[in-house]
Enzyme design. Structure first.
Site, PDB file in Angstrom:
ATOM      1  N   HIS A 128     -15.603  -7.565   1.846  1.00 15.72           N
ATOM      2  CA  HIS A 128     -14.545  -8.405   2.408  1.00 15.72           C
ATOM      3  C   HIS A 128     -14.729  -9.865   2.014  1.00 15.72           C
ATOM      4  O   HIS A 128     -13.793 -10.545   1.597  1.00 15.72           O
ATOM      5  CB  HIS A 128     -14.543  -8.262   3.937  1.00 15.72           C
ATOM      6  CG  HIS A 128     -13.615  -9.203   4.638  1.00 15.72           C
ATOM      7  ND1 HIS A 128     -14.050 -10.397   5.189  1.00 15.72           N
ATOM      8  CD2 HIS A 128     -12.281  -9.152   4.842  1.00 15.72           C
ATOM      9  CE1 HIS A 128     -13.018 -11.019   5.713  1.00 15.72           C
ATOM     10  NE2 HIS A 128     -11.938 -10.293   5.522  1.00 15.72           N
TER      11      HIS A 128
ATOM     12  N   GLU B 236      11.525 -48.547  -8.445  1.00 14.41           N
ATOM     13  CA  GLU B 236      10.738 -48.285  -7.241  1.00 14.41           C
ATOM     14  C   GLU B 236      11.338 -48.947  -6.007  1.00 14.41           C
ATOM     15  O   GLU B 236      10.747 -48.922  -4.927  1.00 14.41           O
ATOM     16  CB  GLU B 236       9.287 -48.751  -7.443  1.00 14.41           C
ATOM     17  CG  GLU B 236       9.171 -50.131  -8.066  1.00 14.41           C
ATOM     18  CD  GLU B 236       7.804 -50.387  -8.679  1.00 14.41           C
ATOM     19  OE1 GLU B 236       6.805 -49.901  -8.135  1.00 14.41           O
ATOM     20  OE2 GLU B 236       7.744 -51.099  -9.696  1.00 14.41           O
TER      21      GLU B 236
ATOM     22  N   GLY C 199       8.606 -45.177 -10.086  1.00 14.38           N
ATOM     23  CA  GLY C 199       7.328 -45.337  -9.377  1.00 14.38           C
ATOM     24  C   GLY C 199       7.489 -44.715  -8.005  1.00 14.38           C
ATOM     25  O   GLY C 199       7.846 -45.389  -7.034  1.00 14.38           O
TER      26      GLY C 199
ATOM     27  N   ARG D 278      -1.731 -49.356 -16.314  1.00 13.24           N
ATOM     28  CA  ARG D 278      -1.685 -50.449 -15.329  1.00 13.24           C
ATOM     29  C   ARG D 278      -2.547 -51.601 -15.828  1.00 13.24           C
ATOM     30  O   ARG D 278      -3.776 -51.555 -15.724  1.00 13.24           O
ATOM     31  CB  ARG D 278      -2.172 -49.934 -13.978  1.00 13.24           C
ATOM     32  CG  ARG D 278      -1.241 -48.930 -13.341  1.00 13.24           C
ATOM     33  CD  ARG D 278      -1.941 -47.996 -12.394  1.00 13.24           C
ATOM     34  NE  ARG D 278      -2.756 -47.042 -13.135  1.00 13.24           N
ATOM     35  CZ  ARG D 278      -3.030 -45.797 -12.715  1.00 13.24           C
ATOM     36  NH1 ARG D 278      -2.533 -45.371 -11.580  1.00 13.24           N
ATOM     37  NH2 ARG D 278      -3.794 -45.004 -13.439  1.00 13.24           N
TER      38      ARG D 278
ATOM     39  N   ASN E 148       5.576 -43.583  -5.744  1.00 14.39           N
ATOM     40  CA  ASN E 148       4.755 -43.994  -4.591  1.00 14.39           C
ATOM     41  C   ASN E 148       5.477 -45.096  -3.801  1.00 14.39           C
ATOM     42  O   ASN E 148       5.705 -44.986  -2.591  1.00 14.39           O
ATOM     43  CB  ASN E 148       3.398 -44.510  -5.061  1.00 14.39           C
ATOM     44  CG  ASN E 148       2.592 -43.447  -5.781  1.00 14.39           C
ATOM     45  OD1 ASN E 148       2.873 -42.264  -5.650  1.00 14.39           O
ATOM     46  ND2 ASN E 148       1.616 -43.873  -6.543  1.00 14.39           N
ATOM     47  N   ASP E 149       5.836 -46.194  -4.495  1.00  9.34           N
ATOM     48  CA  ASP E 149       6.526 -47.292  -3.812  1.00  9.34           C
ATOM     49  C   ASP E 149       7.950 -46.911  -3.425  1.00  9.34           C
ATOM     50  O   ASP E 149       8.447 -47.341  -2.369  1.00  9.34           O
ATOM     51  CB  ASP E 149       6.553 -48.534  -4.709  1.00  9.34           C
ATOM     52  CG  ASP E 149       5.275 -49.366  -4.563  1.00  9.34           C
ATOM     53  OD1 ASP E 149       4.410 -48.970  -3.758  1.00  9.34           O
ATOM     54  OD2 ASP E 149       5.148 -50.384  -5.260  1.00  9.34           O
TER      55      ASP E 149
ATOM     56  N   LYS F 290       0.830  -1.199   0.000  1.00  2.00           N
ATOM     57  CA  LYS F 290       0.000   0.000   0.000  1.00  2.00           C
ATOM     58  C   LYS F 290       0.865   1.249   0.000  1.00  2.00           C
ATOM     59  O   LYS F 290       0.621   2.191  -0.762  1.00  2.00           O
ATOM     60  CB  LYS F 290      -0.919  -0.006   1.218  1.00  2.00           C
ATOM     61  CG  LYS F 290      -1.962   1.085   1.221  1.00  2.00           C
ATOM     62  CD  LYS F 290      -2.971   0.843   2.334  1.00  2.00           C
ATOM     63  CE  LYS F 290      -3.809  -0.373   1.999  1.00  2.00           C
ATOM     64  NZ  LYS F 290      -4.647  -0.844   3.088  1.00  2.00           N
TER      65      LYS F 290
ATOM     66  N   MET G 115      -5.240  -7.246   8.286  1.00  2.00           N
ATOM     67  CA  MET G 115      -4.584  -6.362   9.244  1.00  2.00           C
ATOM     68  C   MET G 115      -5.410  -5.089   9.384  1.00  2.00           C
ATOM     69  O   MET G 115      -6.431  -4.922   8.722  1.00  2.00           O
ATOM     70  CB  MET G 115      -3.140  -6.126   8.835  1.00  2.00           C
ATOM     71  CG  MET G 115      -2.326  -7.414   8.946  1.00  2.00           C
ATOM     72  SD  MET G 115      -0.577  -7.230   8.607  1.00  2.00           S
ATOM     73  CE  MET G 115      -0.566  -7.003   6.846  1.00  2.00           C
TER      74      MET G 115
ATOM     75  N   ARG H 140      -3.273  -1.404  -6.067  1.00  2.15           N
ATOM     76  CA  ARG H 140      -2.502  -2.636  -5.907  1.00  2.15           C
ATOM     77  C   ARG H 140      -2.982  -3.621  -6.971  1.00  2.15           C
ATOM     78  O   ARG H 140      -4.076  -3.464  -7.525  1.00  2.15           O
ATOM     79  CB  ARG H 140      -2.715  -3.239  -4.517  1.00  2.15           C
ATOM     80  CG  ARG H 140      -4.154  -3.600  -4.197  1.00  2.15           C
ATOM     81  CD  ARG H 140      -4.319  -4.036  -2.756  1.00  2.15           C
ATOM     82  NE  ARG H 140      -5.717  -4.284  -2.415  1.00  2.15           N
ATOM     83  CZ  ARG H 140      -6.151  -4.516  -1.188  1.00  2.15           C
ATOM     84  NH1 ARG H 140      -5.299  -4.532  -0.184  1.00  2.15           N
ATOM     85  NH2 ARG H 140      -7.431  -4.731  -0.949  1.00  2.15           N
TER      86      ARG H 140
END
Length: 937
Positions: free
Chosen positions: A485, A805, A826, A607, A828-829, A46, A130, A363
C-alpha cells in the site's frame, strides 16, 4: 439457513432499470453503456476490468457488479441500498450459484459453500482508499462444511479469522489494533514468526477471540446470516466512497469531490489452500523506472490482501517461474495480452488455487513520473500508441517531479563512510527527501500543515494513514514490498518511499526506532532515497538532476513542441494562430543558457534592475540616486553603462537567433538604498554617541553617508510604492537612466553581431498606463537605438513594446498598440491591481483562508484568474491586434509556468508564455496539452 426472497421482480429476471451486472452480461451492459468511458462510469474501473477480461475469455471468477448509480442512490436514500437494487443483487447471486455449482450459505452435502469477496471500484483508481472484505459467507456452519469438503481445516479457520478481522474493522469500524494485538501476542507467546505458523487450534482460538472483540466493541454478535454479511459489506463499500480516506485522496488528486464507487461481488478464489496456492500483484512494466520488464510479488499459501498490506514480505514474481513454471508461463501470456489490449502498463491481481490461475483485477498501473514518461515514449516507439497519445498521458506534474533535486552523491558516500546509513529496503518510490520522523499519520499531517518537513515512519502503512502520507516529504516502512500500500500510494503522488526496511525496530509506544546502532526519536531528522531504497541519519544536501540526461523527457518534449507548432487555433480576433511557444524569464547569461537548454524559444523577461544589486555596482547606483545635479548623475550612469552592456552581450550570445525581451528599470529607486528603518537606527546611534563623545574620522564619514542616504530615502518615501514613481514614470522623470540602458542594449547587440551571433533585442517599457507616456518616451529611446547602430555600422532587428500590468492599459490597448510593437502581460502586478490586493499582505493574512473556504477557487497569484484578470487580457489582445495585426503578445508573470494558466493563454491567442528556466519543460508540455484540447486540472 434462512434464504430471503428476491421478490417477484427478481424471480422474473432483473428489474426494468438494470443496476446490477454479471461479469458475463455483455448484452445487459451494452444496453446501458455504449463506449468504454461509459462502461467505466457505470461499472467502475475494477468492475469494467473484470467485465472486459471475462468478455475476452480470460480466467475470471464468476461474479457481478453493483453499479456506481446505486452508490449515488445509496447516499441520497440516507445510506440505504434501494430495494430494487437489492432484489437484483439477490437475483445475480442465484446466477453465480449456478455458474459455480456452489451455494451461498452452504447446505449442499459434498459441495464447498460459495464464498465471495466484496470489493470497491471507483471510476478512477483509488488504491487502498475504499474497502474490501474477503471470505463473505463464512459462519459457524459453513466453516465446518468447508473443512468437510476440502479436508483442510487450517485453510478454513484461517479464512474465517480473516473475515472476522476485515468485517470488524471495515464494516463495523473497530480499530485494527483490537484484532492485531491479540494475534501478535499469541505469535509472540508461542514463538511464531509468521502468520502461517499458526496451527488449526490457534486459529480456532483466534476466531473465538475476534467474535468477542466484535461483541465487546459493538454490543452485537457477528452476523451468521450470510446475506446480512453481504449487505453490510456492500454498504460499507458505498460509505467508504465519501469517507475521510477517499476525501483526502480526492483532494490530493485535485478532484472537486470523491467519486461514486461500484461494488464488485466476486467468487472467492483461495490462495491459502496450501503450497500449490498463491496470491500476488504484478505490473506489466516496472512502475518505478518504466523499464519493459514485469515487476511483481506473490505469496504462497496466502490471501489477496497479504501482499499489498505488507504483513509478510513477498517473493519476486520471477521466482514463480521456478516454483510454478506452467502457471507462470500462462500468467505472462495473459499480462502481455492485457497490455496490448489496453495499450498501457497494467496493474494486475491474481490468485492461484491448487494450481489453477485466476485473474482478479486489471487496471492502468500507477507509476512514478520517470516511469510515466518512459512508458509513454517506449509505447509510442513500439507503435502501440501515437506520439500525440504519449504526450497526452504525461502530466505536467510528472515533468516537474522528474526534475526535482536528488541527494549529492559525495554526501551519500560520506554518510556511508561515517556510519550514518540507517537501513536499506525496497526502492518503492524514487526521489530524495529529508524530514523529521513522525510515527503516526495524524502527527505527520499536523506537522505538514505547519510547514515542517516530515518523514512518516510506520511498521507498514494502511489506507487509514493516507492523510499523513500525502502530508509527508517521504515514507519509511519496516515491512512491505514494491506493491505494498505504501509503495503504490507513494508512487502515485510522487512521494519518495523506502519500504520493507526490516532492520528497523520500530517501537510505537515509545516513539523510537532502532537500526544499525542508531536510536532515533520522534522529531529526529532522517533522509531517504526512494530510488535506491536507502535511509540515512540526518539531512543530506540536494543537487538538481541534469535535464540533458533525461533522454526520454527530451524526446517527449520534442514531440510536444511539434504538436504545438503544427497546431492552429482561432484567437480572440477571429484569426488563426500557431501554437503557443514557451520563453523564459532570465536576468543573467547562465540563466539564459539554462533556459535554452531546457527548450525555451526566447527570453520573455530580463529584469535589468537585478543587475544593479551586485556588490560592485550598487555603490554606483546609489551615487546616481543621490546626485544633486545632472552632471553627477550622468557620470554615474556612464560608469554603469559598461556593466549593463556586458550583461546584455552575454544574454544575446546565449540566445543567438532568438528574441530577448529586456525590461527597462521597473522598481522605485529607493529599493536600491538601505531600508528607512535601518538607516534611522544607524543615524540615531551615531547621533546618540556624538552627544557623549566625538566621532572618529571614519565614523564621522560613515555618519554623513548614512545621513545622506536617510535624507534621500525620506525624500523618495511613498505611501504605496507599487503605484508610485516607478517604471515608465521613472523614465520620464530621469530620462538619462533608461537612455543609458537602451544604449547598453544596442551597443551589446551590435558588438555580438560583429562576433557572428544573431541578436534579436526587444525593449520593453514597463508600467504604461496612458499612451501619452509612450509617446513621450519611446521616440527618444528609438533615437538612441538608431544612433548606436549608426555609430557601430551595424543593423539589428529590434522591437519596442510595453508591459501591460495596469487595468487601464488593457482597456485602452488599441491606443497603446499605435506605439507598442508587442505586449507582455505582467500578470503579477495586473492581478494585484485588478483585485486591489497587495500580494505579500494578502498571502500573509487572508488569502489562504479565502481559498480554503471557497471564497476564491484558487490563489490568483498562482493560477490566472480567468473571469477577471483573464477578461482584461483577452480584451487587450483583441483591441491591440485590431490596431496592429502583427502585435506579438505574451505573459511574463509567474503564471507562465502554471499549466492551467498556460491553457488560458493558448485559448486567448497569445504567442508565448514566459516562466522561470526550471519551469520551461513543464510549460512546454502544458502548451502541447492545450493544443490537444486536454483539460488541465
Amino acid at each position: 439457513m434462512r434464504q430471503p426472497s428476491a421478490g417477484n421482480k427478481a424471480r422474473n429476471g432483473l428489474a426494468k432499470k438494470q443496476r446490477v451486472f454479471l461479469f458475463n452480461d455483455e448484452k445487459g451492459v451494452s444496453k446501458v453503456a455504449k463506449t468504454w468511458p461509459e462502461i467505466r462510469e457505470l461499472l467502475g474501473g475494477k468492475g469494467a476490468g473484470l467485465f472486459d477480461m471475462t468478455r475476452a475469455g480470460l480466467p475470471v471468477p464468476p461474479g457481478f457488479t453493483i453499479s456506481t448509480e446505486v452508490c449515488n442512490e445509496f447516499v441520497k436514500a440516507g445510506n440505504k441500498i434501494p430495494r430494487p437494487a437489492w432484489d437484483q443483487v439477490l437475483a445475480a447471486m442465484k446466477v453465480v450459484e449456478k455458474q459455480t455449482g456452489k451455494k451461498f450459505g452452504g447446505g449442499v452435502k459434498g459441495v464447498r459453500p460459495l464464498l465471495v469477496s466484496v470489493r470497491s471500484g471507483a471510476r478512477e483508481s483509488m488504491p487502498g482508499m475504499m474497502e474490501t472484505v474477503l471470505n463473505v459467507g463464512l459462519n459457524d456452519q459453513t466453516v465446518e462444511e468447508m473443512i468437510a469438503v476440502t479436508g483442510n481445516a487450517r485453510f478454513a479457520w484461517d479464512s474465517y479469522r480473516r473475515l472476522l478481522m476485515m468485517f470488524g474493522s471495515t464494516v463495523l469500524g473497530i480499530p485494527d489494533e483490537k484484532f492485531d494485538e491479540p494475534m501478535e501476542r499469541m505469535k509472540h507467546e508461542r514463538g511464531y514468526k509468521l502468520d502461517t505458523d499458526l496451527t488449526v487450534e490457534d486459529l480456532k482460538e483466534l476466531v473465538a477471540i475476534f467474535k468477542q472483540v466484535i461483541k465487546d466493541e459493538t454490543g452485537r454478535e457477528f452476523p451468521q446470516d450470510v446475506y446480512e454479511q453481504l449487505k453490510e459489506c456492500a454498504m460499507a463499500v458505498f460509505r467508504s466512497a465519501t469517507g475521510h480516506k477517499a476525501r483526502t485522496y480526492a483532494k490530493q488528486m485535485g478532484w472537486k469531490s470523491t467519486l461514486p464507487t461500484a461494488v464488485n461481488v466476486v467468487t472467492m478464489i483461495f490462495g491459502n489452500m496450501g503450497d500449490d496456492s498463491a496470491t500476488g500483484v504484478a505490473f506489466t512494466r516496472d512502475p518505478s523506472t518504466g523499464e519493459k520488464k514485469m515487476l511483481g510479488e506473490y505469496l504462497v499459501n496466502a490471501q489477496g490482501e497479504d501482499v499489498v498490506a505488507g504483513i509478510r514480505t513477498p517473493k519476486p514474481i520471477e521466482e514463480m517461474a521456478k516454483e510454478m513454471p506452467k502457471t507462470y508461463k500462462e500468467f505472462v501470456r495473459i499480462c502481455n495480452l492485457l497490455e496490448k489490449h489496453y495499450k498501457d502498463m497494467q496493474d494486475v491481481e491474481f490468485t492461484i488455487e491448487q494450481g489453477k490461475l485466476y485473474m482478479l483485477q486489471t487496471r492502468n498501473g500507477k507509476r512514478t513520473a520517470k516511469a510515466a514518461i518512459k512508458i509513454a515514449v517506449d509505447m509510442a516507439k513500439e507503435k502501440l500508441i501515437t506520439k500525440e497519445e504519449a504526450v497526452r498521458r504525461v502530466k505536467p506534474a510528472d515533468v516537474d517531479f522528474l526534475l526535482h533535486p536528488q541527494f549529492d552523491e559525495q554526501a551519500v558516500k560520506d554518510a556511508k563512510h561515517d556510519g550514518r546509513l540507517l537501513a536499506t529496503g525496497v526502492n518503492a518510490s524514487p526521489g530524495a527527501a529529508s524530514g523529521m520522523l513522525a510515527f503516526d499519520a495524524d502527527l505527520a499531517e499536523r506537522w505538514g500543515n505547519e510547514g515542517k518537513a516530515v518523514i512518516l515512519i510506520r511498521p507498514e502503512t494502511k489506507p487509514d494513514d493516507v492523510h499523513g502520507m500525502v502530508a509527508a516529504k517521504g515514507i519509511l516502512t519496516a515491512r512491505g514490498g514494491a506493491t505494498s500500500h505504501a509503495a503504490v500510494v507513494a508512487r502515485q503522488f510522487g512521494i519518495p518511499a523506502v519500504c520493507g526496511a526490516d532492520a528497523l525496530q520500530i517501537n510505537l509506544s515509545e516513539r523510537t526506532v532502532t537500526s544499525n546502532g542508531h536510536v532515533l526519536r520522534e522529531g529526529d531528522w532522517v533522509s531517504i532515497d526512494g530510488g535506491k531504497g536507502e535511509a540515512y541519519v540526518g539531512q543530506l544536501p540536494m543537487v538538481h538532476p541534469s535535464f540533458e540526461e533525461q533522454t526520454d523527457l527530451v524526446t517527449l518534449l520534442k514531440w510536444a513542441d511539434e504538436i504545438s507548432a503544427k497546431n492552429t487555433r482561432k484567437a480572440e480576433d477571429g484569426k488563426p494562430r500557431r501554437g503557443l511557444q514557451v520563453w523564459a524569464n532570465a536576468d543573467y547569461p547562465k540563466d539564459a543558457q539554462r533556459a535554452r537548454d531546457y527548450g525555451a524559444k526566447g527570453i520573455g523577461l530580463c529584469r535589468t534592475e537585478h543587475m544593479f544589486f551586485e556588490a560592485e555596482r550598487l555603490p554606483i547606483v546609489q551615487r546616481m540616486i543621490l546626485a544633486d545635479n545632472n552632471e553627477a548623475r550622468q557620470r554615474a550612469l556612464d560608469e554603469l553603462l559598461p556593466f549593463q552592456r556586458s550583461d546584455f552581450a552575454g544574454l544575446f550570445r546565449a540566445m543567438t537567433g532568438l528574441p530577448v525581451i529586456i525590461r527597462l528599470i521597473d522598481p522605485p529607486l529607493h529599493e536600491f538604498l538601505p531600508s528607512q528603518e535601518e538607516l534611522i537606527r544607524e543615524v540615531t546611534r551615531y547621533e546618540t554617541k556624538r552627544h557623549y563623545e566625538a566621532l572618529g574620522e571614519e565614523e564621522y564619514a560613515d555618519y554623513q553617508n548614512k545621513l545622506a542616504l536617510l535624507n534621500a530615502v525620506n525624500a523618495m518615501h511613498e505611501q504605496n510604492p507599487m503605484m508610485g514613481l516607478r517604471g515608465i514614470r521613472l523614465g520620464i522623470m530621469i530620462p538619462g537612466l533608461i537612455a543609458m540602458q537602451v544604449r547598453a542594449i544596442f551597443e551589446a547587440a551590435c558588438d555580438v553581431k560583429k562576433e557572428g551571433y544573431e541578436p534579436m533585442p526587444e525593449v520593453m517599457i514597463p508600467l504604461t498606463g496612458h499612451v501619452n507616456e509612450l509617446k513621450r518616451v519611446q521616440p527618444e529611446l528609438e533615437k538612441v537605438a538608431k544612433a548606436v547602430m549608426e555609430e557601430k555600422g551595424v543593423k539589428v532587428k529590434y522591437k519596442f513594446g510595453t508591459m501591460i500590468e495596469i487595468p487601464r492599459a488593457a482597456l485602452t490597448a488599441d491606443e497603446i498598440a499605435t506605439m507598442a510593437e508587442f505586449f507582455s502581460f505582467g500578470t503579477n502586478d495586473l492581478t494585484q491591481m485588478t483585485y486591489g490586493y497587495s500580494r505579500d499582505d494578502a498571502e500573509r493574512s487572508f488569502l489562504l483562508k479565502y481559498v480554503e473556504e471557497g471564497i476564491l477557487p484558487d490563489n490568483p497569484f498562482q493560477t490566472l484568474d480567468r473571469d477577471g484578470v483573464g477578461q482584461l487580457i483577452k480584451m487587450a489582445v483583441q483591441k491591440g491586434r485590431a490596431t496592429r495585426p502583427t502585435l506579438e503578445v505574451g505573459i511574463c508573470g509567474e503564471h507562465g509556468g502554471d499549466p492551467r494558466s498556460v491553457a488560458f493563454c493558448y485559448e486567448a491567442g497569445l504567442n508565448y508564455v514566459s516562466c522561470s528556466p526550471f519551469r520551461v519543460p513543464i510549460a512546454r508540455l502544458a502548451a502541447a496539452h492545450a493544443a490537444l484540447g486536454i483539460a488541465t486540472k
